[in-house]
Design a protein around this motif. Structure first.
Motif, PDB file in Angstrom:
ATOM      1  N   PHE A 177       0.809  -1.212   0.000  1.00  0.00           N
ATOM      2  CA  PHE A 177       0.000   0.000   0.000  1.00  0.00           C
ATOM      3  C   PHE A 177       0.848   1.270   0.000  1.00  0.00           C
ATOM      4  O   PHE A 177       0.407   2.307  -0.490  1.00  0.00           O
ATOM      5  N   CYS A 178       2.032   1.212   0.561  1.00  0.00           N
ATOM      6  CA  CYS A 178       2.854   2.414   0.719  1.00  0.00           C
ATOM      7  C   CYS A 178       4.089   2.402  -0.175  1.00  0.00           C
ATOM      8  O   CYS A 178       5.059   3.126   0.088  1.00  0.00           O
ATOM      9  N   PHE A 179       4.065   1.596  -1.221  1.00  0.00           N
ATOM     10  CA  PHE A 179       5.209   1.542  -2.129  1.00  0.00           C
ATOM     11  C   PHE A 179       5.472   2.895  -2.780  1.00  0.00           C
ATOM     12  O   PHE A 179       6.606   3.380  -2.824  1.00  0.00           O
ATOM     13  N   ILE A 198      12.535  -4.516   3.489  1.00  0.00           N
ATOM     14  CA  ILE A 198      12.262  -3.078   3.438  1.00  0.00           C
ATOM     15  C   ILE A 198      13.502  -2.284   3.827  1.00  0.00           C
ATOM     16  O   ILE A 198      13.745  -1.177   3.308  1.00  0.00           O
ATOM     17  N   THR A 199      14.340  -2.835   4.722  1.00  0.00           N
ATOM     18  CA  THR A 199      15.574  -2.146   5.088  1.00  0.00           C
ATOM     19  C   THR A 199      16.553  -2.113   3.922  1.00  0.00           C
ATOM     20  O   THR A 199      17.148  -1.071   3.622  1.00  0.00           O
ATOM     21  N   LEU A 200      16.709  -3.257   3.247  1.00  0.00           N
ATOM     22  CA  LEU A 200      17.589  -3.299   2.075  1.00  0.00           C
ATOM     23  C   LEU A 200      17.074  -2.379   0.969  1.00  0.00           C
ATOM     24  O   LEU A 200      17.868  -1.730   0.276  1.00  0.00           O
ATOM     25  N   ALA A 253      -6.190  -4.364   6.671  1.00  0.00           N
ATOM     26  CA  ALA A 253      -5.817  -3.691   5.423  1.00  0.00           C
ATOM     27  C   ALA A 253      -6.291  -2.238   5.369  1.00  0.00           C
ATOM     28  O   ALA A 253      -5.492  -1.334   5.072  1.00  0.00           O
ATOM     29  N   PRO A 254      -7.573  -1.935   5.630  1.00  0.00           N
ATOM     30  CA  PRO A 254      -7.970  -0.517   5.600  1.00  0.00           C
ATOM     31  C   PRO A 254      -7.314   0.332   6.683  1.00  0.00           C
ATOM     32  O   PRO A 254      -7.052   1.523   6.464  1.00  0.00           O
ATOM     33  N   VAL A 255      -7.033  -0.260   7.855  1.00  0.00           N
ATOM     34  CA  VAL A 255      -6.332   0.492   8.890  1.00  0.00           C
ATOM     35  C   VAL A 255      -4.931   0.865   8.415  1.00  0.00           C
ATOM     36  O   VAL A 255      -4.423   1.956   8.708  1.00  0.00           O
ATOM     37  N   THR A 256      -4.298  -0.030   7.667  1.00  0.00           N
ATOM     38  CA  THR A 256      -2.982   0.276   7.105  1.00  0.00           C
ATOM     39  C   THR A 256      -3.030   1.495   6.204  1.00  0.00           C
ATOM     40  O   THR A 256      -2.148   2.370   6.262  1.00  0.00           O
ATOM     41  N   GLN A 257      -4.052   1.565   5.349  1.00  0.00           N
ATOM     42  CA  GLN A 257      -4.191   2.719   4.460  1.00  0.00           C
ATOM     43  C   GLN A 257      -4.329   4.012   5.242  1.00  0.00           C
ATOM     44  O   GLN A 257      -3.789   5.051   4.844  1.00  0.00           O
ATOM     45  N   MET A 258      -5.037   3.958   6.348  1.00  0.00           N
ATOM     46  CA  MET A 258      -5.322   5.170   7.098  1.00  0.00           C
ATOM     47  C   MET A 258      -4.146   5.602   7.982  1.00  0.00           C
ATOM     48  O   MET A 258      -3.967   6.793   8.239  1.00  0.00           O
ATOM     49  N   ARG A 279       5.014   9.106   5.395  1.00  0.00           N
ATOM     50  CA  ARG A 279       5.286  10.419   4.810  1.00  0.00           C
ATOM     51  C   ARG A 279       6.030  11.304   5.805  1.00  0.00           C
ATOM     52  O   ARG A 279       6.974  12.024   5.444  1.00  0.00           O
ATOM     53  N   TYR A 280       5.643  11.226   7.058  1.00  0.00           N
ATOM     54  CA  TYR A 280       6.320  11.987   8.108  1.00  0.00           C
ATOM     55  C   TYR A 280       7.753  11.493   8.304  1.00  0.00           C
ATOM     56  O   TYR A 280       8.687  12.302   8.450  1.00  0.00           O
ATOM     57  N   LEU A 281       7.946  10.189   8.318  1.00  0.00           N
ATOM     58  CA  LEU A 281       9.292   9.638   8.486  1.00  0.00           C
ATOM     59  C   LEU A 281      10.220  10.054   7.351  1.00  0.00           C
ATOM     60  O   LEU A 281      11.406  10.352   7.566  1.00  0.00           O
TER      61      LEU A 281
END
Length: 568
Positions: free
Chosen positions: A99-101, A161-163, A215-220, A227-229
């Motif tokens: 979702f956050c790719f 995700i770290t790599l 899944a929807p909680v992830t989107q929210m 984005r903040y990170l």
């Protein structure tokens, strides 16, 4: 002994009593009736009875004639709520990868001059690997244990995700994100969807709410958080923090105990009813597929738990009769751990390469066995509709900003539409899933209504595009459709395929999605290029969703056909 084909412990009372060096536990039946003797002869257990006849006679002589047959049922609560919480955590964490790719890597990809084709291939390869790996979840869990595979998949996701955050080039993402992250996400999500249903019967709908809300909680949550990170710590810092957060999935995976550890004994007055139903976990949520008339709903039985009735009953009787509680409890837990361990028949001989080859052969055989579930028409219907609707879902989300721009809306308007879609999706899932516990609720009608609402939402986005509120209405309608259809995903598999076929069916549905993305997805894009219109591509998506709803009309026919096949 260990059943290498099914990956389960053979807990037959006769074999348990006759095993070399194994503790002898008492039987639950007072005598061998003629029907029992005939059944044992058919199953090839006559020799085992003769071998240890003296032990059986001794145990029968010490047991009262009125000993009731002990039955066990699903926990329907208790530790099952911890398992439900674990599935919510796993889905919330792992769905943050697909979702956050765009949020995580858009700046890196654009800054390194990646083309739209390259970006699309990285993401779509992730989707293919993600779906294909769900086919591996069941064989790997049988071979190495559910929690062992779950721990490995979560660790792999964190490393992936770290790599990816420290990728030296855009092509490195094909390995770190598309393959590693796709494999780990598919395994983790496949485990989460398969581990929860055996714990619940009458409260399966309420427990399913935890599973589908992730899944929807992830989107929210994750989209603004990442984005903040990125703004505060750059891509490398955000990737490190994201990878550390994913490690919380290890705690969630530790909740996934074998259901046999938490079975509850039925009351004595409940035993006849359970025996009449022919299933350990009840008829409503976990139907039985072996005794069914033509045209009726096929029902599946939890055979792995049913196999342990004799052993659990023996252990319970041993404790009640003054035997060693430690021995009885130990035997029960040894049986549970056997399901989570490699087959005992495979000895550590030869070189490591030979051992790895044998493991690969066993996994391949289990995959071949799981694919055999496609012989059932019900599974074919589920696979076809999943391939169609998953493709329309992701392509609609991908095209919506472009559709909004073509209709002279801003990207902010498109983002608001997607946000409304996610909120509506979450609220609908929280409301609809508990309704599945009601006797009047129809899973099939809910899924069909969801597909029709999804088609209606896309149609509204095409036809009514003169004002912003109409675009927002399209997002709300589409979110309702997602809630009605996706909240019933796991429950529909259990209802129509049974618990025995739950994990194989999840793998097949993942395989169907892996086939649908690289075939139907490019076709929708090709239609857009040939017609120079997003409207035509959207109408194709409307048609695919309506076809999916129409295919579900054939589900009773498929049930009747599969029932006739079993009878013949």
């Amino acid at each position: 002994m260990y059943d290498t084909e099914r990956g389960e412990a053979d807990t037959d009372p006769v074999n348990s009593a006759c095993g070399g060096g194994a503790a002898v536990v008492s039987f639950t039946h007072t005598s061998w009736s003629s029907e029992e003797a005939e059944k044992a002869a058919v199953e090839g257990r006559g020799d085992a009875r003769e071998k240890c006849g003296e032990e059986q006679d001794e145990e029968r002589s010490t047991k009262p004639d009125s000993a009731p047959l002990c039955k066990f049922r699903a926990p329907d609560g208790g530790w099952g709520w911890m398992v439900a919480l674990g599935t919510f955590i796993v889905n919330t964490l792992l769905f943050s990868l697909p979702f956050c790719f765009g949020i995580m890597f858009s700046g890196f990809l654009v800054g390194n001059g990646a083309s739209s084709t390259t970006i699309a291939w990285i993401y779509n390869l992730f989707l293919v690997v993600y779906n294909m790996s769900m086919l591996l979840a069941n064989p790997l869990c049988q071979e190495f244990g559910t929690r062992a595979v779950g721990f490995a998949s979560v660790l792999m996701a964190s490393i992936a995700i770290t790599l990816s955050g420290f990728a030296p080039s855009i092509y490195f993402l094909y390995f770190s994100f598309s393959i590693l992250a796709g494999l780990s996400t598919g395994l983790s999500v496949g485990i989460a969807f398969s581990v929860l249903p055996p714990y619940f019967d009458k409260k399966s709908g309420k427990a399913n709410t935890f599973l589908v809300a992730g899944a929807p909680v992830t989107q929210m949550i994750f989209a603004p958080f990442l984005r903040y990170l990125l703004d505060e710590y750059s891509l490398q810092g955000a990737a490190l923090i994201h990878g550390a957060i994913l490690l919380n999935g290890l705690v969630a995976m530790s909740f996934f105990h074998p259901v046999k550890w938490h079975l509850k004994p039925c009351l004595s007055q409940e035993a006849p009813q359970t025996q009449q139903q022919g299933t350990l976990l009840g008829d409503k949520a976990f139907p039985q597929a072996d005794s069914v008339a033509p045209g009726s709903t096929l029902r599946g039985v939890n055979r792995s738990v049913q196999r342990l009735r004799g052993s659990f009953s023996s252990s319970a009787w041993s404790v009640a009769s003054g035997g060693s509680a430690e021995v009885s409890t130990g035997l029960a837990f040894l049986l549970d751990e056997a399901e989570e361990a490699p087959p005992s028949g495979v000895r550590l001989r030869g070189k490591k390469v030979s051992m790895m080859w044998r493991t690969l052969v066993r996994v391949g055989e289990k995959i071949r066995t799981d694919v055999g579930v496609l012989r059932q028409w019900r599974c074919v219907i589920l696979a076809v509709t999943v391939a169609l609707t998953q493709t329309t879902l992701l392509n609609f989300l991908m095209m919506l900003p472009f559709v909004a721009k073509a209709a002279h809306y801003s990207l902010q308007d498109a983002a608001r539409c997607i946000a409304l879609m996610g909120i509506t999706n979450l609220v609908t899932r929280l409301v609809v899933s508990p309704l599945a516990d009601c006797s009047m609720f129809s899973i099939r009608l809910s899924v069909m209504l969801g597909y029709v609402l999804r088609a209606s939402g896309i149609a509204v986005a095409v036809v009514l595009s003169s004002e912003v509120w109409q675009l927002m209405a399209a997002g709300v309608v589409y979110g309702l459709g997602l809630g009605f259809s996706l909240s019933m995903f796991n429950l529909s598999i259990v209802h129509y395929m049974g618990l025995d076929n739950l994990r194989p069916t999840i793998g097949i549905l993942g395989l169907a999605g892996a086939v649908g993305f690289p075939t139907l997805g490019p076709l929708i894009g090709l239609i857009r290029d040939l017609t120079s219109s997003y409207a035509m591509s959207l109408w194709v998506m409307v048609a695919l969703d309506l076809v999916s709803a129409a295919v579900w009309l054939l589900m009773p026919v498929a049930q009747a056909r599969d029932a006739r096949g079993r009878i013949h």
